[in-house]
Design an enzyme around this catalytic site. Structure first.
Site, PDB file in Angstrom:
ATOM      1  N   HIS A   1      99.802 174.059 -14.068  1.00 58.85           N
ATOM      2  CA  HIS A   1     100.222 175.204 -14.868  1.00 58.85           C
ATOM      3  C   HIS A   1     101.086 176.218 -14.130  1.00 58.85           C
ATOM      4  CE1 HIS A   1      97.434 173.339 -17.669  1.00 58.85           C
ATOM      5  NE2 HIS A   1      98.418 173.677 -18.477  1.00 58.85           N
TER       6      HIS A   1
ATOM      7  N   GLU B   1     100.214 161.144 -25.827  1.00 54.07           N
ATOM      8  CA  GLU B   1      99.969 161.444 -24.410  1.00 54.07           C
ATOM      9  C   GLU B   1      98.839 160.619 -23.818  1.00 54.07           C
ATOM     10  OE1 GLU B   1      99.038 165.595 -23.806  1.00 54.07           O
ATOM     11  OE2 GLU B   1      97.844 165.725 -25.608  1.00 54.07           O
TER      12      GLU B   1
ATOM     13  N   ASP C   1     100.627 164.216 -19.446  1.00 58.38           N
ATOM     14  CA  ASP C   1      99.367 163.478 -19.532  1.00 58.38           C
ATOM     15  C   ASP C   1      99.603 161.974 -19.644  1.00 58.38           C
ATOM     16  OD1 ASP C   1      97.174 165.271 -19.243  1.00 58.38           O
ATOM     17  OD2 ASP C   1      97.800 166.218 -21.116  1.00 58.38           O
TER      18      ASP C   1
ATOM     19  N   CYS D   1     107.822 166.594 -25.062  1.00 55.51           N
ATOM     20  CA  CYS D   1     107.566 167.987 -24.699  1.00 55.51           C
ATOM     21  C   CYS D   1     106.909 168.108 -23.327  1.00 55.51           C
ATOM     22  CB  CYS D   1     106.721 168.684 -25.764  1.00 55.51           C
ATOM     23  SG  CYS D   1     105.094 167.971 -25.953  1.00 55.51           S
TER      24      CYS D   1
HETATM   25  C1  PEP Z   1     101.807 166.927 -21.734  1.00 55.26           C
HETATM   26  O1  PEP Z   1     100.706 166.461 -21.486  1.00 55.26           O
HETATM   27  O2  PEP Z   1     102.889 166.377 -21.399  1.00 55.26           O
HETATM   28  C2  PEP Z   1     101.934 168.216 -22.436  1.00 55.26           C
HETATM   29  C3  PEP Z   1     103.107 168.655 -22.834  1.00 55.26           C
HETATM   30  O3  PEP Z   1     100.820 168.969 -22.624  1.00 55.26           O
HETATM   31  P1  PEP Z   1     100.072 169.820 -21.479  1.00 55.26           P
HETATM   32  O4  PEP Z   1     101.009 169.890 -20.302  1.00 55.26           O
HETATM   33  O5  PEP Z   1      99.798 171.149 -22.082  1.00 55.26           O
HETATM   34  O6  PEP Z   1      98.850 169.003 -21.233  1.00 55.26           O
HETATM   35 MG    MG Z   2      98.931 167.223 -22.419  1.00 49.48          MG
END
Ligand code: PEP
Ligand code: MG
Length: 526
Positions: free
Chosen positions: A176, A417, A441, A488
């Site tokens: 994050h 994912e 993920d 995404c």
């Molecule tokens: C992902 O897993 O690529 C995603 C966009 O979600 P997060 O990073 O919030 O798990």
């Molecule tokens: Mg994710």
């Protein structure tokens, strides 16, 4: 490049450890005064944030104020002072005791509370030693922030424009702190491990986010090299400006929509200015994580509706709560798990807790009256989960209609994912209005490599034949069903990945907003 700033969420050293008998009473008074001063400053900052519309961030400060007044904490400190410990040593020791208790709970959310308690007790001890504020409030000149880790709640407290970049011991490119840095448009060098310790005394730091290197107290040659680099980067960025508001199209005329990933409603205006054609991923969990209680349906509705209104007709995809894994939630009983990333997270948790899920779905349906909202479910592994989630969406709509509440149309899509979702994409496509591939993920689960483990950098890469094969399969299923397939995950904003993703059949890219102009340029040159 800039001055180094080490937030003292860590452990400040007390000037004295022991006091004399006759210093006990004055010590108790000094502690009380210092705690009051810190509480006053914290609530002032909280008020300012609230006035400027940053509800979520203001909540963190209120929580910190409460901590300074916590009766148990206060009496534990007073007891130590009566046992002749200096007030600053006493407050630090109690802070550590509390933090250790939180940390031992082996739960990311609680571990973050450990940092909160250290932060607050650190500030009180700094006040006692006459050093004033010690957290990010003390950040008055733009600086490079050096820290072991930076929780989203911490990065949210950095005054706007004051962080030039981050260097952290922990983390990876999809953790994050990296995601936050990307949406702030600043470089980050993460996962440096123990090397951070040697950098903490630096006066000045130069970091290269592209290369992933940090140089402490750079010599004249290095300074000159970094100055050249940053001039070149600024020129490049200026040259990219012309791409901000173009519609990206490949030379064959394939239109690729380029959207933004948002973590809070307050990022919407910036994202539009970067040229976002919509929101491909609104991570709703931050709305839940940065406070101590659960946001109500109305509060959620206000946040979703703010993004919907800001984007007008442009599509905004709201992802339902994706906690579990490394993100935990206050107010929800999440038992300790041996393998949290393989545990009760995302849609699994939502389906099991209608009390949590339904208000969120209702808030999305209501906010949809103000714009073009879509809903997306995370961590889906089979068609049954999608059907169950859609049934709850229907149920929520029926309830709202009975109540006479205003709602809007909301298409429902799925995040791809998990390898299971990619392999079942043809089935899922029949029930979905769109796909959005979460490469962060998908990579972690396909390659069996924890996305936050700094030793597995080699495997934290979407450019792997197994991952690419799953993306291809997903895009083919989407194409056959006539639905869009976006990405995404962080790969969507990586210039070297964009051509590959488009060649595999991806039709939309969503990323941290500052990456948008470059992504549009890359697409236009294909
Ligand atoms: C992902 O897993 O690529 C995603 C966009 O979600 P997060 O990073 O919030 O798990
Ligand atoms: Mg994710």
């Amino acid at each position: 490049m800039g001055p180094a700033f080490v937030p003292t969420t860590g452990r400040p050293e007390p000037e004295r450890d022991r006091i004399n008998e006759d210093e006990v009473e004055p010590g108790l008074r000094r502690f009380k005064d210092a705690a009051e001063v810190v509480a006053g400053k914290l609530s002032e900052t909280g008020d300012e944030l609230r006035e400027s519309g940053n509800e979520e961030e203001a909540g963190i400060f209120e929580f910190h104020v409460e901590m300074t007044e916590d009766p148990e904490l206060v009496s534990a400190v007073e007891e130590r002072i009566r046992e002749l410990e200096s007030p600053e040593a006493a407050v630090l020791a109690v802070g550590e005791e509390y933090a250790a208790e939180f940390a031992a709970m082996d739960d990311e959310y609680m571990a973050a509370r450990a940092d909160d308690v250290r932060d607050v007790t650190g500030q009180i001890s700094a006040e006692l030693m006459g050093r004033g504020a010690s957290g990010f409030e003390a950040l008055k000149t733009p600086s490079v922030v050096l820290a072991r880790s930076l929780a989203p709640s911490e990065t949210a407290r950095i005054p706007k424009g004051m962080a030039l970049g981050f260097v952290t011991a922990e983390g990876s490119r999809t953790s994050h702190v990296s995601i936050m840095a990307r949406s702030m448009g600043i470089p980050a060098v993460v996962g440096v491990g123990e090397a951070l310790e040697d950098a903490l005394d630096a006066k000045k730091v130069a970091i290269d986010g592209g290369e992933g290197s940090a140089i402490t107290d750079p010599d004249n040659d290095t300074v000159a090299r970094f100055e050249r680099m940053s001039t070149a980067l600024a020129e490049e960025q200026a040259a990219l400006d012309e791409y901000r508001h173009v519609e990206a199209r490949t030379s064959e005329g394939r239109r690729i929509e380029v959207a933004a990933n948002l973590g809070s409603a307050s990022e919407a205006e910036d994202a539009l200015a970067w040229g976002a054609e919509g929101v491909g991923l609104f991570r709703t969990e931050f709305l839940f994580m940065e406070r101590d209680d659960l946001p109500s349906e109305d509060e959620q509705c206000i946040a979703y509706s703010a993004v919907a209104s800001a984007f007008g007709e442009k599509p905004v995809i709201i992802r339902t709560l994706d906690v579990g894994g490394d993100k935990n939630l206050p107010g929800v009983d999440q038992a300790r798990e041996e393998n949290p990333f393989l545990g009760w997270r995302g849609i699994r948790m939502s389906l099991d807790t209608p009390d949590l899920f339904k208000p969120q779905l209702r808030a999305i349906l209501r906010a949809a009256a103000d714009g073009n909202l879509k809903v997306m479910f995370p961590m889906v592994a089979d068609v049954g989960e999608l059907e169950a989630a859609k049934a709850m969406l229907q149920e929520s709509r029926a309830e709202l209609e009975t109540e006479g509440a205003e709602t809007g149309e909301v298409e429902a899509g799925v995040m791809i994912e998990t390898p299971a979702a990619a392999l079942c994409a043809a089935e899922l496509a029949k029930e979905s209005a769109f796909f959005s591939i979460g490469t962060n993920d998908l990579v972690q689960y396909t390659l069996a490599a924890d996305r936050g483990n700094e030793r597995l950098r080699r495997l934290q890469n979407a450019d792997h034949p197994a991952v690419l094969a799953l993306i291809r399969q997903t895009c083919e299923a989407a194409d056959a069903a006539g639905i869009p397939a976006g990405v995404c995950g962080e790969a969507a904003g990586e210039p070297e990945m964009i051509p590959k993703l488009i060649a595999l059949g991806v039709t939309e890219l969503s990323m941290g907003a500052p990456a948008i102009p470059r992504a549009k340029k890359v697409v236009s040159e294909l």
